[in-house]
Design an enzyme around this catalytic site. Structure first.
Site, PDB file in Angstrom:
ATOM      1  N   ASP A   1      -8.145   3.862   0.888  1.00 14.78           N
ATOM      2  CA  ASP A   1      -7.209   4.311   1.925  1.00 14.78           C
ATOM      3  C   ASP A   1      -8.009   4.830   3.130  1.00 14.78           C
ATOM      4  O   ASP A   1      -8.759   5.797   2.992  1.00 14.78           O
ATOM      5  CB  ASP A   1      -6.355   5.438   1.315  1.00 14.78           C
ATOM      6  CG  ASP A   1      -5.293   5.945   2.272  1.00 14.78           C
ATOM      7  OD1 ASP A   1      -5.349   5.586   3.460  1.00 14.78           O
ATOM      8  OD2 ASP A   1      -4.429   6.696   1.819  1.00 14.78           O
TER       9      ASP A   1
ATOM     10  N   CYS B   1      -1.534   0.812   7.361  1.00 13.20           N
ATOM     11  CA  CYS B   1      -2.982   0.532   7.460  1.00 13.20           C
ATOM     12  C   CYS B   1      -3.369  -0.723   6.670  1.00 13.20           C
ATOM     13  O   CYS B   1      -3.647  -1.772   7.250  1.00 13.20           O
ATOM     14  CB  CYS B   1      -3.800   1.729   6.982  1.00 13.20           C
ATOM     15  SG  CYS B   1      -3.604   3.200   8.010  1.00 13.20           S
ATOM     16  N   ARG B   2      -3.397  -0.608   5.346  1.00 18.13           N
ATOM     17  CA  ARG B   2      -3.973  -1.708   4.549  1.00 18.13           C
ATOM     18  C   ARG B   2      -3.053  -2.912   4.394  1.00 18.13           C
ATOM     19  O   ARG B   2      -3.463  -4.052   4.634  1.00 18.13           O
ATOM     20  CB  ARG B   2      -4.377  -1.175   3.156  1.00 18.13           C
ATOM     21  CG  ARG B   2      -5.521  -0.185   3.208  1.00 18.13           C
ATOM     22  CD  ARG B   2      -5.653   0.585   1.914  1.00 18.13           C
ATOM     23  NE  ARG B   2      -4.535   1.506   1.717  1.00 18.13           N
ATOM     24  CZ  ARG B   2      -4.338   2.255   0.644  1.00 18.13           C
ATOM     25  NH1 ARG B   2      -5.195   2.170  -0.346  1.00 18.13           N
ATOM     26  NH2 ARG B   2      -3.305   3.063   0.560  1.00 18.13           N
ATOM     27  N   SER B   3      -1.809  -2.684   3.948  1.00 17.01           N
ATOM     28  CA  SER B   3      -0.965  -3.852   3.634  1.00 17.01           C
ATOM     29  C   SER B   3      -0.547  -4.666   4.869  1.00 17.01           C
ATOM     30  O   SER B   3      -0.478  -5.892   4.778  1.00 17.01           O
ATOM     31  CB  SER B   3       0.242  -3.472   2.776  1.00 17.01           C
ATOM     32  OG  SER B   3       1.094  -2.565   3.412  1.00 17.01           O
TER      33      SER B   3
ATOM     34  N   CYS C   1       0.862  -1.182   0.000  1.00 12.31           N
ATOM     35  CA  CYS C   1       0.000   0.000   0.000  1.00 12.31           C
ATOM     36  C   CYS C   1       0.898   1.232   0.000  1.00 12.31           C
ATOM     37  O   CYS C   1       2.076   1.140  -0.371  1.00 12.31           O
ATOM     38  CB  CYS C   1      -0.981  -0.020   1.180  1.00 12.31           C
ATOM     39  SG  CYS C   1      -0.214   0.037   2.816  1.00 12.31           S
TER      40      CYS C   1
ATOM     41  N   ASN D   1       2.238   1.480   4.414  1.00  5.82           N
ATOM     42  CA  ASN D   1       2.526   0.204   5.102  1.00  5.82           C
ATOM     43  C   ASN D   1       2.196   0.271   6.589  1.00  5.82           C
ATOM     44  O   ASN D   1       2.828  -0.363   7.416  1.00  5.82           O
ATOM     45  CB  ASN D   1       3.994  -0.227   4.899  1.00  5.82           C
ATOM     46  CG  ASN D   1       4.297  -1.673   5.285  1.00  5.82           C
ATOM     47  OD1 ASN D   1       5.412  -2.008   5.677  1.00  5.82           O
ATOM     48  ND2 ASN D   1       3.317  -2.549   5.192  1.00  5.82           N
TER      49      ASN D   1
HETATM   50  P1  4NP Z   1      -1.831   2.835   4.051  1.00  6.31           P
HETATM   51  O1  4NP Z   1      -2.491   4.185   4.610  1.00  6.31           O
HETATM   52  O2  4NP Z   1      -1.259   3.190   2.697  1.00  6.31           O
HETATM   53  O3  4NP Z   1      -2.990   1.895   3.966  1.00  6.31           O
HETATM   54  O4  4NP Z   1      -0.780   2.429   5.054  1.00  6.31           O
HETATM   55  C1  4NP Z   1      -1.824   5.411   4.676  1.00  6.31           C
HETATM   56  C2  4NP Z   1      -0.949   5.669   5.705  1.00  6.31           C
HETATM   57  C3  4NP Z   1      -0.309   6.902   5.781  1.00  6.31           C
HETATM   58  C4  4NP Z   1      -0.556   7.858   4.820  1.00  6.31           C
HETATM   59  C5  4NP Z   1      -1.432   7.583   3.781  1.00  6.31           C
HETATM   60  C6  4NP Z   1      -2.061   6.356   3.705  1.00  6.31           C
HETATM   61  N1  4NP Z   1       0.070   9.143   4.903  1.00  6.31           N
HETATM   62  O5  4NP Z   1      -0.214   9.997   4.064  1.00  6.31           O
HETATM   63  O6  4NP Z   1       0.899   9.343   5.805  1.00  6.31           O
END
Ligand code: 4NP
Length: 158
Positions: free
Chosen positions: A124, A13-15, A8, A11
């Protein structure tokens, strides 16, 4: 498919959740598979998953609290058989690092395993509320079920 990488953006939240859910299913089915996750961005390197992801996963009996974020590297194309991207932006970022056709062929949008050719995103959840995290769990649970069953069938037939 002996090794799977979930990707993702951050790294956190989703992955990592996808990694935790697939590992749980792999353990229950006694599969021989390496599972990891990474982010395309460097924002959260070394951090544990977001506290909302950890809480949501625990509610479903999955503990991802010990995982640590890392950034996707070109060498991951050599280490993994399949690379699952959560959305089209992650997909494009990983594809942009591919060195050849073989690298590119490893990259898939994860929800295409549940909804073929739909190119749906795992949204996201970072800037949203708790419902977004539950929605991510529901989608990744479905996807990991299909992926674990595909690995299981392959390993039964060898
Ligand atoms: P992820 O979510 O890609 O599912 O881990 C996010 C975590 C942090 C951010 C964006 C999405 N950020 O902009 O910091």
């Amino acid at each position: 498919m002996n090794s799977v990488l979930m990707v993702c953006l951050g790294n956190i939240c989703r992955s990592p959740l996808a990694e935790g859910i697939l590992r749980d299913k792999a353990e229950k089915l006694n599969l021989t598979v390496t599972i990891d996750s990474a982010g395309t961005a460097n924002y959260h390197i070394g951090e544990h998953p977001d506290s909302r992801t950890v809480a949501n996963a625990l509610k479903h009996g999955i503990d991802v609290s010990a995982l640590k974020a890392r950034q996707f590297q070109v060498e991951d194309f050599d280490k993994f058989d399949v690379i699952f991207a959560m959305d089209s932006s992650n997909y494009a970022d990983v594809i942009s690092l591919a060195r050849n056709k073989n690298d590119k062929q490893k990259v898939e949008l994860i929800l295409n395993r549940v909804y073929p050719n739909s190119n749906m995103a795992v949204p996201d959840p970072y800037f949203g509320g708790d419902q977004g995290f539950e929605n991510v769990f529901i989608l990744l649970e479905q996807a990991c079920d299909v992926i674990a069953n595909a690995i299981h069938i392959k390993q039964l037939s060898v």
